[in-house]
Write a protein that holds these residues in place. Structure first.
Motif, PDB file in Angstrom:
ATOM      1  N   LEU B 182      50.140  33.991  11.626  1.00  0.00           N
ATOM      2  CA  LEU B 182      48.760  33.581  11.300  1.00  0.00           C
ATOM      3  C   LEU B 182      47.752  34.554  11.889  1.00  0.00           C
ATOM      4  O   LEU B 182      46.761  34.909  11.249  1.00  0.00           O
ATOM      5  CB  LEU B 182      48.495  32.175  11.843  1.00  0.00           C
ATOM      6  CG  LEU B 182      48.977  31.034  10.947  1.00  0.00           C
ATOM      7  CD1 LEU B 182      48.665  29.702  11.596  1.00  0.00           C
ATOM      8  CD2 LEU B 182      48.314  31.104   9.576  1.00  0.00           C
ATOM      9  N   GLN B 183      48.045  34.997  13.092  1.00  0.00           N
ATOM     10  CA  GLN B 183      47.118  35.927  13.748  1.00  0.00           C
ATOM     11  C   GLN B 183      46.978  37.216  12.929  1.00  0.00           C
ATOM     12  O   GLN B 183      45.877  37.741  12.767  1.00  0.00           O
ATOM     13  CB  GLN B 183      47.638  36.253  15.153  1.00  0.00           C
ATOM     14  CG  GLN B 183      46.678  37.100  15.949  1.00  0.00           C
ATOM     15  CD  GLN B 183      47.360  37.825  17.085  1.00  0.00           C
ATOM     16  OE1 GLN B 183      48.594  37.845  17.182  1.00  0.00           O
ATOM     17  NE2 GLN B 183      46.573  38.417  17.946  1.00  0.00           N
ATOM     18  N   THR B 186      45.512  36.199   8.897  1.00  0.00           N
ATOM     19  CA  THR B 186      44.179  35.626   8.659  1.00  0.00           C
ATOM     20  C   THR B 186      43.111  36.694   8.366  1.00  0.00           C
ATOM     21  O   THR B 186      42.297  36.500   7.459  1.00  0.00           O
ATOM     22  CB  THR B 186      43.763  34.733   9.851  1.00  0.00           C
ATOM     23  OG1 THR B 186      44.856  33.876  10.134  1.00  0.00           O
ATOM     24  CG2 THR B 186      42.541  33.915   9.523  1.00  0.00           C
TER      25      THR B 186
END
Lengths: 472, 460
Positions: B182-183, B186
């Motif tokens: 996700l880091q 995104t």
């Protein structure tokens, strides 16, 4: 030593499960694409042949008419479907398939196949050329990215140096195996792709072109193997080698999209409205509404007099209306030569931007050469449009001259019949010969050869430097 | 923010930078394209408006009993401009929009086969390659960037033996994987959404329907992003070393972005029939010849092909108009049915694609993005269909007056009206694509989570 390395490379490759799977997938896809190419060729050729037949019958059965009316009725020049379009359709779907040949006006090719195609995806569809120029290089990337660096990681490279093997020998061995793989892939896949065309009776295959295709694909594959070997020689880990080789593939496959956009913006084509207006203002109005008619008619009349060694048009019984009509054709043709010349020149300029991109991308260079040899490139399309225009000029001149010599006082009331229509030739198109095509693509060919040589030399140099460091 | 940026490696920052640059190019190019098309369409609108005004002026004069030349305000000469404006979010998917006709002038001299006859001047090679638009970036570049950023989250830990240590210390592989994924992912989503907002704002005022399209556009991007995040997570859990993870990532990318959609396109080409333009041309030609044989003034009828010159020369020939009308009516009879059948086939094929797109997520995303932005073949086909319907209505009214050798009444002329393209969104295509992508994402994430759990157990 070179032979030993070659033998070991081929043995490892053939034993590799990855190779067998990828080869089987590529083989299967090529068979499917070749069948599809054949199907497409057969369908297009049959549609064209039916349309040509209807066109000819319509022309011949138009009944009695004034020759100038017949010139307005016009004819269509339909593009021949090149046999090798089954292998590489190139720009065929995006270029006009027909040209309307009518009096007074030169028309560009129109009726693109792509306009009727349901596009479910923006990237290329499966054609043999696409598989061979995009997927096979990817297979090569996956198979060869570790060719040198994996040896280094396993420590076998140090053993080789200790045994007094020279980096050039190692590179030659690797390259020789690449040559054999490339030759096999090119020969097998190109012949496999062209095989179904052989069974199609209505088209003739230029085997020299097929051979040229196979040779070009071979050179390109050697070149790609060379670049991957270079990458593998320069980097420290397989991991980096893989990403660099994949990046090379992605850039060379998708980079041309950006270049095509740049080409379009650097050399924009005129808007169709402006182009139409220019034709009205420069080819029609000055002659029919301005003063250009008098001079043009006088020059043409003098030419006709000289041709017939006569002193007066009346002496020959020439119809003046037809004389004026033909004079207009001559006047307008000069304008069309300029306007269409500029248009085609814009297309050629866009092409030259793309051509320069092929210096940086061997895959793109290969795709361009492939289209050229298959006669499905921009040059072939321009050649078709120009041949059609020459045919239009011949037809209109023939019809105008018939009226000029035979109408007498009847002028536009004069009618001709099927006898005249039969003398008007159908449009026959001859593609440019192979040597002309290869000459046009010499930059791309040079680019491939240069990439191959440079990658070989640089790989040898890189390995030489590394071997010294490793031995120390 | 600084801490967040600092947590990325130089390579990852380079990927973000290159991605943002591409997105920037695509959006600027799209906005320029849309502005250019709108400007271009404004000019003929002006010309046709003036010509219509002159036509109505003559008709009104004639209605008051003033003597007016027969060539003026003739029913056949009433011009109606038909325009396909760029899609409400067309700036995001303009790649091959030049391929289809977007403007034409309907008058009594048109026939259904030749309404959109125009100078096709575009270079075929530029049409073949198309340009770079945001749709292509979302479809092809975003997945590649996601693969590049996420393939190594667990494999490097496993390779270096750190995963066991982390698991012993209480960390969960699934937690490590999803937080890292996700880091890294995104920022790409943020860049795309931000670029979409900027592109929409720069393209001029937005109405409610554009806003709805914008929401759909962003939702499809989100669903496609989720799908790729899920794919990357699964690949990361499956591979024990970096090189295998990289190989698997690229293979999956090729499979989903290149091979599956091309295979689907291949199937559509192979198993669906589309009308050939050359075939249509031959039929129209044959119909034209038949029509010419049946009209009394052939020379005049032939001049129907030169309506501009005729109106310019102000020819006063009632038989000419009648012959031109009869010739075109005959052509319409012959090709109208064929065109209708073709339009029907397009709709049927579109519905078939709605079903089979589940086998190719990239195709589903492509069609949904194209639909929500307002571009592509279906829109072009809708436009042509609407124009043909309008033309039939026009031709019927004009025909009656022409055959009776009279002018239109003011009421009849008003009834013809003007053409306005009615936008529509195939919501079923968009929603089914979103559903397919989200369901696939959920399944893949579930599988990735399960694999990560197994990994945890094996490292304990």
């Amino acid at each position: 030593m070179i032979l030993a390395i070659l033998r070991k490379e081929l043995h490892e490759l053939l034993a590799d499960r990855k190779f067998r799977i990828l080869f089987a997938v590529a083989f299967l896809l090529t068979v499917i694409a070749a069948m599809e190419g054949w199907q497409r060729l057969a369908q297009d050729a049959s549609l064209r042949s039916e349309a040509s037949r209807i066109e000819r019958e319509t022309w011949l059965n138009q009944g009695e008419a004034n020759p100038h009316d017949a010139a307005h009725f016009g004819r269509y020049a339909l593009r021949e479907i090149p046999a090798l379009s089954a292998f590489d359709p190139g720009i065929l779907d995006y270029s006009g398939a027909s040209v309307w040949l009518e009096a007074h006006f030169q028309n560009p090719a129109s009726n693109r196949r792509a306009e009727n195609r349901i596009d479910s995806y923006p990237l290329a569809s499966v054609t043999p050329a696409w598989l061979l120029s995009v997927i096979v290089p990817l297979v090569l990337v996956i198979l060869l990215f570790g060719t040198v660096v994996a040896e280094r990681e396993r420590g076998t490279l140090r053993f080789l140096w200790v045994q007094n093997a020279r980096p050039v020998q190692l590179i030659l061995g690797k390259f020789s195996s690449a040559l054999i793989i490339a030759a096999l892939l090119a020969a097998l896949f190109v012949s496999l792709s062209c095989m179904p065309i052989v069974f199609y009776q209505d088209v003739t295959i230029d085997w020299l072109s097929v051979l040229a295709l196979a040779v070009c694909y071979f050179i390109a594959y050697v070149c790609i193997c060379g670049v991957i070997t270079l990458i593998s020689s320069v980097v420290r880990t397989s991991h980096t080698a893989f990403w660099l080789a994949a990046l090379f593939w992605v850039t060379t496959v998708f980079g041309p999209l950006l270049v095509a956009q740049a080409a379009k913006e650097l050399h924009p084509v005129p808007r169709d409205r402006d182009f139409g207006a220019a034709i009205q203002q420069e080819a029609q109005a000055p002659f029919w509404l301005g003063a250009a008619q008098y001079e043009e008619v006088a020059i043409y009349e003098a030419e006709v007099m000289t041709r017939h060694r006569a002193l007066d048009a009346k002496e020959l019984g020439l119809n003046r209306d037809a004389l004026v009509l033909q004079a207009h054709e001559r006047f307008a043709n000069r304008v069309y030569d300029r306007l269409y010349g500029e248009l085609y020149n814009t297309h050629v300029q866009q092409e030259s931007v793309l051509r320069s991109a092929s210096l940086f991308s061997p895959i793109f260079a290969l795709q361009r050469i492939s289209r050229g040899i298959a006669r499905t490139d921009t040059s072939a399309q321009i050649h078709f449009a120009e041949s059609a225009e020459q045919h239009r000029r011949d037809i209109i001149e023939q019809l105008n001259e018939d009226m000029m010599y035979n109408a007498g006082e009847e002028s536009f009331r004069y009618v001709a019949d099927r006898d005249l229509w039969q003398t008007v030739d159908d449009f026959e198109y001859e593609s440019p010969p192979l040597n002309e095509v290869l000459k046009r693509y010499r930059l791309e060919l040079t680019s491939l050869v240069l990439w191959t040589l440079l990658s070989f030399i640089l790989a040898a140099v890189a390995l030489q430097l590394r071997s010294r460091a490793e031995v120390k | 923010m600084v801490v967040y940026v600092a947590s990325f490696s130089v390579g990852q920052l380079l990927v973000f930078g290159a991605f943002a640059l591409l997105v920037c190019f695509a959006v600027i190019g799209g906005v320029q394209w849309k502005t250019g098309v709108l400007e271009e369409q404004a000019q003929p609108s002006q010309e046709v408006a003036e010509s219509r005004a002159a036509w109505f002026e003559s008709l009104e004069l004639s209605a008051t009993g003033t003597s007016v030349s027969p060539a003026l305000a003739h029913p056949m000469n009433l011009p109606v401009l038909v325009l396909k404006p760029p899609g409400p979010l067309g700036q995001f998917s303009h790649r091959r929009e030049d391929l289809h006709p977007s403007a034409g002038v309907v008058n009594g001299f048109s026939n259904e086969a030749l309404i959109f006859r125009r100078y096709e001047l575009e270079s075929p090679v530029s049409l073949l390659h198309g340009g770079l638009d945001l749709l292509l970036v979302v479809l092809v570049v975003m997945p590649l960037a996601l693969c590049l950023l996420n393939y190594n989250h667990l494999a490097s830990e496993r390779e270096q033996g750190r995963l066991s240590v982390l698991v012993i210390q209480g960390a969960r592989p699934a937690g490590i994987l999803f937080s890292r994924t996700l880091q890294c992912s995104t920022p790409l989503l943020v860049i795309l959404v931000f670029a979409s907002v900027v592109g929409t704002v720069l393209s001029g005022p937005t109405d409610l329907s554009t806003l709805v399209r914008f929401i759909l556009w962003c939702t499809v991007i989100f669903a496609y992003w989720c799908f790729w995040v899920a794919i990357c997570s699964l690949v990361a859990t499956k591979c024990a070393n970096s090189i295998n993870a990289a190989l698997a990532s690229v293979s999956v990318w090729i499979l989903i972005v290149v091979i599956l959609p091309s295979g689907l396109q291949f199937g559509m080409d192979r198993f669906t029939e589309s009308a050939s333009k050359v075939h249509l041309l031959a039929l129209a030609r044959s119909a034209e010849a038949d029509a010419l044989g049946s009209v009394d003034q052939r020379a005049e009828a032939l001049m129907a092909q030169h309506s501009t010159e005729i109106s310019h020369l102000k020819i006063e020939a009632p038989t000419y108009y009648r012959s031109a009308y009869v010739a075109n009516a005959s052509i319409n009879d012959r090709v109208g049915g064929l065109l209708d059948a073709h339009a029907q086939k397009v709709k049927t094929n579109h519905l078939r694609l709605d079903i089979v797109q589940a086998f190719s997520p990239a195709t589903a995303a492509f069609r949904a993005l194209q639909e929500s932005s307002g571009a592509g073949y279906l829109r072009a086909s809708n436009f042509e269909h609407q124009v043909r319907s309008f033309f039939r209505h026009y031709f019927e009214l004009v025909g009656v007056a022409t055959l009776q050798g009279r002018r239109l009444t003011l009421d009849e002329a008003e009834e013809i009206g003007t053409f306005n393209y009615r936008e529509s969104v195939a919501t079923s295509t968009v929603l089914s694509a979103i559903a397919v992508l989200l369901v696939l994402s959920a399944l893949l994430l579930f599988h990735a989570n399960a694999t990560a759990r197994k990994l945890e157990v094996s490292h304990l």
